[in-house]
Design an enzyme around this catalytic site. Sequence first.
Site, mmCIF file in Angstrom:
data_model
loop_
_atom_site.group_PDB
_atom_site.id
_atom_site.type_symbol
_atom_site.label_atom_id
_atom_site.label_comp_id
_atom_site.label_asym_id
_atom_site.label_seq_id
_atom_site.Cartn_x
_atom_site.Cartn_y
_atom_site.Cartn_z
ATOM 1 C CE LYS A 78 -3.564 -0.386 2.643
ATOM 2 N NZ LYS A 78 -4.654 -0.303 3.646
ATOM 3 C CE LYS A 90 -3.718 -2.726 9.545
ATOM 4 N NZ LYS A 90 -4.096 -1.749 8.554
ATOM 5 C CG ASP A 125 -7.208 -1.549 10.747
ATOM 6 O OD1 ASP A 125 -6.800 -1.109 9.668
ATOM 7 O OD2 ASP A 125 -7.820 -2.630 10.836
ATOM 8 C CG LEU A 191 -23.529 0.384 6.760
ATOM 9 C CD1 LEU A 191 -25.025 0.425 7.053
ATOM 10 C CD2 LEU A 191 -23.210 1.177 5.491
ATOM 11 N N GLY A 192 -19.233 0.982 9.176
ATOM 12 C CA GLY A 192 -18.420 1.536 10.267
ATOM 13 C C GLY A 192 -17.835 2.878 9.849
ATOM 14 C CB ALA A 253 -17.203 -5.531 7.132
ATOM 15 C CB SER A 274 -12.521 0.570 2.841
ATOM 16 O OG SER A 274 -13.270 -0.071 3.861
HETATM 17 N N1 NAI Z 1 -10.262 3.225 8.926
HETATM 18 C C1 NAI Z 1 -9.483 3.388 7.883
HETATM 19 O O1 NAI Z 1 -9.072 4.492 7.561
HETATM 20 C C2 NAI Z 1 -9.101 2.197 7.040
HETATM 21 C C3 NAI Z 1 -9.812 1.014 7.091
HETATM 22 N N2 NAI Z 1 -9.470 -0.020 6.260
HETATM 23 C C4 NAI Z 1 -10.207 -1.267 6.307
HETATM 24 O O2 NAI Z 1 -11.590 -1.019 6.015
HETATM 25 C C5 NAI Z 1 -12.397 -1.920 6.791
HETATM 26 C C6 NAI Z 1 -13.353 -1.112 7.655
HETATM 27 O O3 NAI Z 1 -12.590 -0.271 8.508
HETATM 28 P P1 NAI Z 1 -13.301 0.724 9.535
HETATM 29 O O4 NAI Z 1 -14.502 1.309 8.897
HETATM 30 O O5 NAI Z 1 -12.232 1.596 10.046
HETATM 31 O O6 NAI Z 1 -13.735 -0.287 10.676
HETATM 32 P P2 NAI Z 1 -14.911 -0.138 11.730
HETATM 33 O O7 NAI Z 1 -14.581 -1.056 12.839
HETATM 34 O O8 NAI Z 1 -15.199 1.280 12.024
HETATM 35 O O9 NAI Z 1 -16.179 -0.700 10.890
HETATM 36 C C7 NAI Z 1 -16.319 -2.032 10.522
HETATM 37 C C8 NAI Z 1 -17.820 -2.283 10.434
HETATM 38 O O10 NAI Z 1 -18.040 -3.592 9.915
HETATM 39 C C9 NAI Z 1 -19.105 -4.154 10.643
HETATM 40 N N3 NAI Z 1 -19.052 -5.599 10.536
HETATM 41 C C10 NAI Z 1 -18.254 -6.459 11.201
HETATM 42 N N4 NAI Z 1 -18.554 -7.722 10.856
HETATM 43 C C11 NAI Z 1 -19.563 -7.646 9.951
HETATM 44 C C12 NAI Z 1 -20.302 -8.606 9.225
HETATM 45 N N5 NAI Z 1 -20.094 -9.911 9.388
HETATM 46 N N6 NAI Z 1 -21.244 -8.170 8.367
HETATM 47 C C13 NAI Z 1 -21.498 -6.851 8.228
HETATM 48 N N7 NAI Z 1 -20.820 -5.894 8.888
HETATM 49 C C14 NAI Z 1 -19.874 -6.297 9.746
HETATM 50 C C15 NAI Z 1 -18.926 -3.643 12.067
HETATM 51 O O11 NAI Z 1 -20.117 -3.750 12.818
HETATM 52 C C16 NAI Z 1 -18.500 -2.205 11.804
HETATM 53 O O12 NAI Z 1 -19.614 -1.332 11.747
HETATM 54 C C17 NAI Z 1 -11.421 -2.798 7.587
HETATM 55 O O13 NAI Z 1 -11.141 -3.966 6.846
HETATM 56 C C18 NAI Z 1 -10.168 -1.935 7.672
HETATM 57 O O14 NAI Z 1 -8.994 -2.699 7.828
HETATM 58 C C19 NAI Z 1 -8.457 0.100 5.354
HETATM 59 C C20 NAI Z 1 -7.738 1.252 5.260
HETATM 60 C C21 NAI Z 1 -7.950 2.365 6.138
HETATM 61 O O1 AKG Z 2 -5.675 4.354 8.085
HETATM 62 C C1 AKG Z 2 -4.829 4.414 8.997
HETATM 63 O O2 AKG Z 2 -5.029 5.035 10.044
HETATM 64 C C2 AKG Z 2 -3.502 3.720 8.848
HETATM 65 C C3 AKG Z 2 -3.328 3.010 7.576
HETATM 66 C C4 AKG Z 2 -3.716 1.589 7.683
HETATM 67 O O3 AKG Z 2 -3.511 0.945 8.668
HETATM 68 C C5 AKG Z 2 -4.348 0.944 6.559
HETATM 69 O O4 AKG Z 2 -4.407 1.548 5.487
HETATM 70 O O5 AKG Z 2 -4.811 -0.211 6.696
#
Ligand code: NAI
Ligand code: AKG
Length: 380
Positions: A78, A90, A125, A191-192, A253, A274
């Site tokens: 990435k 990580k 994350d 929808l996180g 998710a 994502s």
């Molecule tokens: N936060 C960021 O800036 C970044 C996030 N990501 C990736 O994107 C994904 C989402 O990240 P965030 O939104 O930060 O996480 P988050 O923890 O805020 O949201 C994840 C959502 O997925 C839901 N979820 C979990 N299991 C589920 C299932 N079986 N079915 C439906 N929904 C389910 C959860 O209830 C939660 O609302 C992860 O894989 C993360 O590694 C990647 C790059 C950056």
């Molecule tokens: O989004 C972040 O805060 C760090 C970057 C990261 O861990 C990711 O892209 O999975």
Amino acid sequence: MNIMLSANESQTLDLFFQMREHEQVVFCLDEATGLRAIIAIHSTALGPALGGCRMYPYATTEEALADALRLSKGMTYKCLAADVDFGGGKAVIIGDPRKDKSPELFRAFGQFVASLGGRFYTGTDMGTTPDDFVHALKETNCIVGVPEAYGGSGDSSVPTAAGVVYGIQATNDVVFGSKHLHGKTYAVQGLGKVGKKVALRLLEEGADLYVCDLNEAAVEEVVAYGKQIGASVKPVNGTDIYRIEADVFVPCAFGGVINDETIAELRVKAVVGSANNQLADKRHARMLKEKGIVYAPDYIVNAGGLIQVADELYGANKERVLSKTKAIYDTLLVIYARAESEGMTTIEAADQFCEERLEKRKRRNHFFTHQKRPKWVVRH
Ligand SMILES: NC(=O)C1=CN([C@@H]2O[C@H](COP(=O)(O)OP(=O)(O)OC[C@H]3O[C@@H](n4cnc5c(N)ncnc54)[C@H](O)[C@@H]3O)[C@@H](O)[C@H]2O)C=CC1
Ligand SMILES: O=C(O)CCC(=O)C(=O)O
């Protein structure tokens, strides 16, 4: 003790064998706070390792280790794709984010990050928020995605979601001949922090949505927003999301969602989301291609957060971050063109693009120590 294992068994169980592609893996235990974490550093060839910290109730330590190893390797790619001078790392904290968080736990985690002396920077994350890391920040400067009130760039899911939208636009351009988001149907899983922002933006652009999340409140919020602006949002239960007939599947998710079972069910033209490590295995990219589904490599599309947190070390600047995040659109078009002309899958094309960049950029490929290259004036 004399435990007899076959050669294959002992190789698979051997931690050193499992981490053979990585520089360093740190197991962190603090019994007083209940902290059990693993920090995986894949590569510091181009700079200190950077990657968020996930909190998840892993069933076993092996599962947590496998996640940390795979996610940290993904971060190396990435960083290369997003053109930032960091390496891949990580962390994972084993625990339930709804029950097991405490300020002390994140401080203990911060102490382990501090012990790496600048070799690893981390932030949010899945399962963690910028506020969690305010506690870790008391122990180490190597925290990114820090709230604005603490001088940081704030929630990194904002540019991540923006990058996903650029990724959808580039994919729409290639698949449907127009980058426009409206008039299409998207199936959004999760929808996180990221998924909700992507869903709301798609609605604002005039799209129709199917959505699912374990968190009913998140689903209700998006449904209510749809009603408010007169857009269609249909909630879907769990795995039904894979069977929805839509234009684009948007996984936001967890990883491994593209696998033998789901590919058989998918009724979409493209997958852009994502979630990290969407493909259960690289061969699933070939299966998608054979089914005529365009796959946007996850680590290209979801780099917005990385771009922001890497940039934060030069001092927070939202405009700079947004303009760097826009590049995701063009990078994805380059990857699609390469995949088409070389007959590759899109993930093969993306990996090749990054590996070529690594060859060009890496200097002596030795261990990074921040004392050697004190580039980040803000925190050091
Ligand atoms: N936060 C960021 O800036 C970044 C996030 N990501 C990736 O994107 C994904 C989402 O990240 P965030 O939104 O930060 O996480 P988050 O923890 O805020 O949201 C994840 C959502 O997925 C839901 N979820 C979990 N299991 C589920 C299932 N079986 N079915 C439906 N929904 C389910 C959860 O209830 C939660 O609302 C992860 O894989 C993360 O590694 C990647 C790059 C950056
Ligand atoms: O989004 C972040 O805060 C760090 C970057 C990261 O861990 C990711 O892209 O999975």
